[in-house]
Design a protein around this motif. Structure first.
Motif, PDB file in Angstrom:
ATOM      1  N   GLY A  58      58.504  38.973 -18.774  1.00  0.00           N
ATOM      2  CA  GLY A  58      59.715  38.838 -19.701  1.00  0.00           C
ATOM      3  C   GLY A  58      59.332  39.355 -21.153  1.00  0.00           C
ATOM      4  N   TRP A  59      60.444  39.011 -22.076  1.00  0.00           N
ATOM      5  CA  TRP A  59      60.185  39.153 -23.250  1.00  0.00           C
ATOM      6  C   TRP A  59      59.980  37.967 -24.141  1.00  0.00           C
ATOM      7  N   GLY A  60      59.066  37.881 -25.183  1.00  0.00           N
ATOM      8  CA  GLY A  60      58.640  36.698 -25.757  1.00  0.00           C
ATOM      9  C   GLY A  60      60.068  36.198 -26.662  1.00  0.00           C
ATOM     10  N   VAL A  61      60.659  36.877 -27.015  1.00  0.00           N
ATOM     11  CA  VAL A  61      61.870  36.597 -27.722  1.00  0.00           C
ATOM     12  C   VAL A  61      63.160  37.252 -27.155  1.00  0.00           C
ATOM     13  N   GLU A  62      64.102  36.486 -26.812  1.00  0.00           N
ATOM     14  CA  GLU A  62      65.411  37.026 -26.402  1.00  0.00           C
ATOM     15  C   GLU A  62      66.524  36.573 -27.076  1.00  0.00           C
ATOM     16  N   PRO A  63      67.392  37.528 -27.138  1.00  0.00           N
ATOM     17  CA  PRO A  63      67.743  38.716 -26.722  1.00  0.00           C
ATOM     18  C   PRO A  63      66.688  39.749 -27.215  1.00  0.00           C
ATOM     19  N   PRO A  64      66.042  40.790 -26.619  1.00  0.00           N
ATOM     20  CA  PRO A  64      65.345  41.528 -27.153  1.00  0.00           C
ATOM     21  C   PRO A  64      65.833  42.911 -28.022  1.00  0.00           C
ATOM     22  N   VAL A  65      65.364  42.903 -29.167  1.00  0.00           N
ATOM     23  CA  VAL A  65      66.281  43.770 -29.873  1.00  0.00           C
ATOM     24  C   VAL A  65      65.637  45.111 -30.621  1.00  0.00           C
ATOM     25  N   VAL A  66      66.192  46.150 -30.469  1.00  0.00           N
ATOM     26  CA  VAL A  66      65.403  47.676 -30.761  1.00  0.00           C
ATOM     27  C   VAL A  66      64.870  47.677 -32.217  1.00  0.00           C
ATOM     28  N   GLY A  67      63.795  47.942 -32.467  1.00  0.00           N
ATOM     29  CA  GLY A  67      63.161  48.064 -34.108  1.00  0.00           C
ATOM     30  C   GLY A  67      62.551  46.522 -34.446  1.00  0.00           C
ATOM     31  N   ILE A  68      62.642  45.428 -33.481  1.00  0.00           N
ATOM     32  CA  ILE A  68      62.219  44.186 -33.997  1.00  0.00           C
ATOM     33  C   ILE A  68      61.067  43.818 -33.124  1.00  0.00           C
TER      34      ILE A  68
END
Length: 230
Positions: A58-68
């Protein structure tokens, strides 16, 4: 003999009446929860099992955001005999290649060990919105691994924008107008002859009035929340 029969149109009226009452209550409760922030998007990592190993991605930070800047998170454990216990698998990627995929693009990534046994991460800046996948190929302590794991979709920056843009505000107002319009239609149906109260409709009537109260409160709270956001 005739006294035991209930006219068909009366049954239909009562049924429709109760259906409208239920619709109003469901709408009201959902609106109320949404307006006070009790309904929020939920995010979860994807877990797959490869023999005795449980692999989570999964992602470390959710929600994942484009460009971040974010991180691909990986967790590999082996469940213990006692429920709720597990052992983190260390050096799991010694013989495993990890590739991230998006559409037709693919990139082999380097995986770093987290201080917690069994946890791993790889820094990344997602550049496009949509679905990403993590591919693992190789062996974990002699166990063959060849899997692709889809992870949470990357979203646009709109999910984090503050204050909201004028277009988003317009969309919120339109949504509230639609909700109010729907509620007004239901009220009209309750007042019209097609859903008039029958002799056995007392309970359903009370049910509908309760639902209308909740829906009204929900709309008021939603308007207050919208004003505060602006």
């Amino acid at each position: 003999m005739n006294s035991i029969f209930v006219p068909i149109h009366v049954k239909i009226i009562t049924c429709n009446y109760k259906m409208i009452a239920m619709k109003i209550i469901i709408f009201g409760i959902i609106g109320l929860l949404f307006s006070i922030g009790m309904i929020a998007p939920s995010f979860a990592h994807t877990t797959v099992n490869v023999e005795q190993y449980e692999i989570e991605a999964g992602w470390g930070v959710e929600p994942p955001v484009v460009g971040i800047r974010n991180e691909f998170m990986l967790k590999i454990i082996e469940r213990g005999e006692k429920e709720g216990t597990f052992t983190g698998v260390t050096s799991a990627f010694k013989d495993v290649d990890v590739t991230t995929m998006f559409g037709g693009a693919a990139k082999k990534i380097e995986v770093n060990s987290d201080p917690r046994p069994g946890y791993y991460f790889s820094p990344v800046i997602p550049t496009k919105t949509g679905t990403y996948m993590i591919e693992l190929k190789g062996e974990i302590r002699g166990v063959p691994v060849d899997i692709k794991i889809p992870i949470e979709d990357v979203e646009s920056t709109a999910v984090l924008d503050f204050p909201p843009t004028s277009s988003e505000g317009t969309a919120d107002v339109a949504a509230l107008k639609n909700a109010i319009s729907s509620l007004q239609q239901d009220v009209s149906k309750l007042k019209s002859g097609e859903t008039e109260v029958t002799s056995d409709g007392g309970a359903a009537y009370d049910f509908a009035i309760f639902g209308l109260s909740i829906a009204g409160a929900a709309i008021i709270l939603a308007i207050i929340a919208l004003v505060k956001r602006k």
